[in-house]
Write a protein that holds these residues in place. Structure first.
Motif, PDB file in Angstrom:
ATOM      1  N   CYS A 108      78.692  21.027  66.541  1.00  0.00           N
ATOM      2  CA  CYS A 108      79.446  19.782  66.650  1.00  0.00           C
ATOM      3  C   CYS A 108      79.611  19.167  65.263  1.00  0.00           C
ATOM      4  CB  CYS A 108      78.728  18.830  67.590  1.00  0.00           C
ATOM      5  SG  CYS A 108      79.529  17.224  67.769  1.00  0.00           S
ATOM      6  N   SER A 109      80.816  18.658  64.960  1.00  0.00           N
ATOM      7  CA  SER A 109      81.079  18.087  63.640  1.00  0.00           C
ATOM      8  C   SER A 109      80.670  16.621  63.532  1.00  0.00           C
ATOM      9  CB  SER A 109      82.570  18.213  63.313  1.00  0.00           C
ATOM     10  OG  SER A 109      83.360  17.509  64.267  1.00  0.00           O
ATOM     11  N   SER A 110      80.401  15.950  64.657  1.00  0.00           N
ATOM     12  CA  SER A 110      80.084  14.524  64.631  1.00  0.00           C
ATOM     13  C   SER A 110      78.604  14.231  64.847  1.00  0.00           C
ATOM     14  CB  SER A 110      80.910  13.776  65.689  1.00  0.00           C
ATOM     15  OG  SER A 110      80.645  14.280  66.993  1.00  0.00           O
ATOM     16  N   GLU A 111      77.892  15.132  65.534  1.00  0.00           N
ATOM     17  CA  GLU A 111      76.469  14.969  65.782  1.00  0.00           C
ATOM     18  C   GLU A 111      75.786  16.323  65.632  1.00  0.00           C
ATOM     19  OE1 GLU A 111      75.432  13.029  69.414  1.00  0.00           O
ATOM     20  OE2 GLU A 111      77.096  11.585  69.299  1.00  0.00           O
ATOM     21  N   PRO A 112      74.455  16.334  65.408  1.00  0.00           N
ATOM     22  CA  PRO A 112      73.751  17.625  65.278  1.00  0.00           C
ATOM     23  C   PRO A 112      73.521  18.282  66.639  1.00  0.00           C
ATOM     24  CG  PRO A 112      72.199  15.815  65.012  1.00  0.00           C
ATOM     25  CD  PRO A 112      73.564  15.198  65.096  1.00  0.00           C
ATOM     26  N   LEU A 113      74.632  18.696  67.262  1.00  0.00           N
ATOM     27  CA  LEU A 113      74.575  19.358  68.560  1.00  0.00           C
ATOM     28  C   LEU A 113      74.892  20.840  68.410  1.00  0.00           C
ATOM     29  CD1 LEU A 113      76.470  16.736  70.776  1.00  0.00           C
ATOM     30  CD2 LEU A 113      73.993  16.971  70.446  1.00  0.00           C
ATOM     31  N   VAL A 114      74.245  21.649  69.242  1.00  0.00           N
ATOM     32  CA  VAL A 114      74.454  23.097  69.253  1.00  0.00           C
ATOM     33  C   VAL A 114      74.862  23.508  70.656  1.00  0.00           C
ATOM     34  CG1 VAL A 114      73.407  25.357  68.858  1.00  0.00           C
ATOM     35  CG2 VAL A 114      72.696  23.406  67.459  1.00  0.00           C
ATOM     36  N   ALA A 115      75.919  24.336  70.760  1.00  0.00           N
ATOM     37  CA  ALA A 115      76.365  24.896  72.046  1.00  0.00           C
ATOM     38  C   ALA A 115      76.285  26.410  71.977  1.00  0.00           C
ATOM     39  CB  ALA A 115      77.783  24.448  72.372  1.00  0.00           C
ATOM     40  N   SER A 116      75.864  27.018  73.068  1.00  0.00           N
ATOM     41  CA  SER A 116      75.688  28.471  73.097  1.00  0.00           C
ATOM     42  C   SER A 116      76.083  29.009  74.464  1.00  0.00           C
ATOM     43  CB  SER A 116      74.237  28.833  72.787  1.00  0.00           C
ATOM     44  OG  SER A 116      73.985  30.196  73.036  1.00  0.00           O
ATOM     45  N   GLY A 117      76.544  30.261  74.465  1.00  0.00           N
ATOM     46  CA  GLY A 117      76.866  30.946  75.708  1.00  0.00           C
ATOM     47  C   GLY A 117      76.240  32.320  75.728  1.00  0.00           C
ATOM     48  N   GLY A 118      75.996  32.862  76.911  1.00  0.00           N
ATOM     49  CA  GLY A 118      75.341  34.153  76.990  1.00  0.00           C
ATOM     50  C   GLY A 118      75.660  34.915  78.255  1.00  0.00           C
ATOM     51  N   LYS A 119      74.849  35.941  78.497  1.00  0.00           N
ATOM     52  CA  LYS A 119      75.052  36.798  79.652  1.00  0.00           C
ATOM     53  C   LYS A 119      74.694  36.103  80.963  1.00  0.00           C
ATOM     54  CE  LYS A 119      74.409  41.204  77.250  1.00  0.00           C
ATOM     55  NZ  LYS A 119      73.620  42.469  77.186  1.00  0.00           N
ATOM     56  N   ASP A 120      74.011  34.986  80.888  1.00  0.00           N
ATOM     57  CA  ASP A 120      73.687  34.244  82.106  1.00  0.00           C
ATOM     58  C   ASP A 120      74.875  33.420  82.607  1.00  0.00           C
ATOM     59  OD1 ASP A 120      73.784  32.316  80.152  1.00  0.00           O
ATOM     60  OD2 ASP A 120      71.699  31.661  80.366  1.00  0.00           O
ATOM     61  N   THR A 121      76.034  33.551  81.936  1.00  0.00           N
ATOM     62  CA  THR A 121      77.318  32.904  82.271  1.00  0.00           C
ATOM     63  C   THR A 121      77.302  31.397  82.038  1.00  0.00           C
ATOM     64  OG1 THR A 121      76.906  32.437  84.614  1.00  0.00           O
ATOM     65  CG2 THR A 121      77.665  34.655  84.058  1.00  0.00           C
ATOM     66  N   ASN A 122      76.266  30.870  81.410  1.00  0.00           N
ATOM     67  CA  ASN A 122      76.156  29.429  81.199  1.00  0.00           C
ATOM     68  C   ASN A 122      76.520  29.042  79.765  1.00  0.00           C
ATOM     69  OD1 ASN A 122      75.178  29.111  83.840  1.00  0.00           O
ATOM     70  ND2 ASN A 122      73.041  29.383  83.188  1.00  0.00           N
ATOM     71  N   VAL A 123      76.927  27.781  79.610  1.00  0.00           N
ATOM     72  CA  VAL A 123      77.091  27.156  78.301  1.00  0.00           C
ATOM     73  C   VAL A 123      75.972  26.139  78.167  1.00  0.00           C
ATOM     74  CG1 VAL A 123      78.556  25.734  76.834  1.00  0.00           C
ATOM     75  CG2 VAL A 123      79.584  27.499  78.284  1.00  0.00           C
TER      76      VAL A 123
END
Length: 552
Positions: free
Chosen positions: A102-117
């Motif tokens: 995220c460019s506005s806050e220190p947030l991280v997003a990830s996706g994987g084989k479990d089909t979740n974000v």
């Protein structure tokens, strides 16, 4: 690593000649070595803290590293894995590639084989991971649990991205062929779905434009690249603004330019990085060039540039936010010969992306050299084609002839040779003069036939030049007996009325009939005696060859 970026249009000829893609570049210097636990599939930096990076590997967890606090293990013989500063947990299966910051806050997003974000916030650990914390890493691994898990995909999530400037809106793509939009303020379900965005093909990449927030780009396994206008998408879906089928392999990366609105780059398994400008359109009145459809990419007006420097799949790249039109790209060159992945730092030439009218105006200044019209200055012939008369052979070069007033010189007379050029060694003169004398461009020949009135004016000056040359030769012979013996044969051979001159006239006439070309080889040196330039005759030889091979 630290990289030194050179100025535009600057390239060392020595560096280019010695370039070896298998060697390390001196402009890229190793800063610190960290041994990662497992292979690094993707790495992204935290915009709020550039010294903090997050990595993906073949595992459910993500790793967070502070490049300032981690010890430098360069040259360390013990290559056991380094301990990350922070471990992000929340996936229930391997998360290999999908990673967004995220460019506005220190947030991280990830996706994987479990089909979740899955989303995390680094806010609780920013103080310890900050660039301002100069403390030594104690080797203890901390774990951070996820803040939110978004559910909506039915297959492996391949990529995820935050909308620039927003901490709640995201987009993701997966092997279920769907493009999903999320708003965490509305819950954990997607707010918009583009089913089968690229048909049945798996979706690999997605990116959201910062300069034009309505534009979203996606890339698929079939090599297609699409651009969407989010404002025109609804519950029933929508159609893409642009669809490009230029890539011949799966698209593995797409990223919008941080400085040029509507400019997008894409790379993939076809070993290329392509740059697109959505503002480019084909001229409506332009007739199609013959055979254009057989040349891939040439019929796509939005395709600005294609970087073909990699020899394997381009797995990642990034625009340089501080040096426009400069890239860093990585390819998966894993083989015994290459040894591992390749990192390239390159820049697009400004003549490619600048305004066309401006570029053409600049190139027009060098038109003759670009079109090879002025490949080399060639003397103008007075006869047909490229043949030269005996007067031209015996006449002194412009640098040795007496200076004439500007009004007396013909309009097409060659320029005076500068002093630096006149001081060339005989070897250099012998090499360069035949090419200039024997090879004449079609343009020069055409100009000769079109202006026959110039020839008499040239001939009127030649006797004076010949007389001056003979006078200088006589003076030089009086000063040196040895030079007189060397110069006498050549001088007598060129005297009017002599047998050699008659033979030369006969051969010249035969050459005119056979339309052969005369080659003139002249060795000259210039010496400076007490500040006065003095011409020294070192063996001026006139050689003319007819079509039958006879030489006089």
């Amino acid at each position: 690593m630290n990289a030194d970026v050179v100025k535009p249009r600057v390239a060392s000829a020595d560096v280019i000649q010695k370039f070896n893609p298998n060697n390390k570049n001196a402009l890229i210097k190793q800063y610190k070595t960290i041994y990662h636990p497992g292979e690094v599939n993707k790495i992204r930096e935290c915009p709020q803290h550039p010294s903090v990076v997050v990595t993906h590997t073949d595992a459910p967890q993500l790793f967070v590293w502070s490049t300032e606090r981690q010890p430098n293990r360069q040259g360390d013989k013990d290559k056991t894995a380094s301990t990350p500063d922070l471990e992000l947990v929340g996936h229930t299966d391997d998360a290999e590639f999908a990673l967004g910051m995220c460019s506005s806050e220190p947030l991280v997003a990830s996706g994987g084989k479990d089909t979740n974000v899955v989303l995390w916030s680094l806010a609780d650990h920013v103080t310890n991971l900050s660039i301002h914390d100069q403390g030594t890493f104690d080797g203890k691994r901390e774990k951070l649990s996820s803040r939110l898990t978004l559910k909506g995909h039915s297959d492996t999530v391949e990529d995820v991205v935050f909308q620039p400037g927003s901490s709640s809106e995201l987009a993701s793509v997966a092997d279920d062929s769907n493009l999903l939009f999320w708003d965490t303020r509305s819950g954990i379900a997607p707010v918009l779905k583009m089913a089968e965005a690229h048909g049945k093909s798996d979706l690999h990449v997605v990116d959201w434009s910062a300069l034009r927030p309505e534009l979203v780009a996606t890339g698929a396994a079939d090599g297609s690249l699409k651009v969407w206008d989010k404002r025109k998408l609804g519950p029933d879906g929508g159609s893409a603004l642009f669809t490009f089928n230029h890539h011949t392999g799966a698209v593995l990366r797409a990223e919008w330019s941080p400085s040029a609105p509507g400019v997008l780059a894409s790379g993939g398994e076809d070993k290329r990085v392509c740059i697109w400008d959505l503002e480019k359109t084909a001229a409506p009145s332009a007739a199609p060039e013959p055979g254009l459809e057989q040349r891939p990419g040439r019929a796509i007006p939005q395709l600005v540039f294609s970087h073909a420097g990699h020899r394997a799949s381009v797995v990642d790249f990034q625009w340089n936010p501080h040096d426009l039109w400069t890239f860093m790209s990585v390819s998966d060159d894993v083989s015994d010969e290459l040894g591992g992945g390749t990192l390239q730092l390159w820049r697009v030439n400004d003549l490619i992306y600048r305004d066309e009218v401006e570029v053409l105006a600049e190139l027009d200044k060098h038109r003759d050299y670009i079109l090879n019209i002025k490949d080399a200055p060639a003397p103008k012939a007075a006869g047909k084609g490229a043949k030269r008369t005996l007067e031209q052979v015996t006449a002194a070069p412009p640098a040795l002839a007496p200076a004439a007033a500007p009004s007396q010189l013909p309009s097409d007379a060659p320029a005076q040779v500068p002093a630096a050029a006149a001081a060339e060694t005989p070897a250099a003169a012998a090499v360069e003069t035949p090419a200039a004398a024997a090879v004449e461009t079609p343009a020069a020949a055409a100009a000769t036939d079109a202006e026959p009135s110039d020839a008499p004016e040239v001939k009127e000056q030649q006797p004076a030049a010949q007389e001056q040359l003979s006078t200088d030769a006589v003076q030089e012979q009086n000063q040196s007996g040895s030079m007189q013996e060397a110069a006498q044969p050549a001088s007598s051979a060129l005297q009017p009325g002599s047998d050699a001159a008659d033979a030369a006239d006969a051969d010249t006439a035969m050459a005119d009939e056979d339309q052969s070309t005369a080659a003139v080889v002249t060795d000259q040196t210039m010496t400076d005696v007490d500040g006065d330039a003095e011409a020294v005759k070192t063996g001026n030889t006139a050689m003319e060859t007819d079509a039958h091979g006879a030489t006089s």
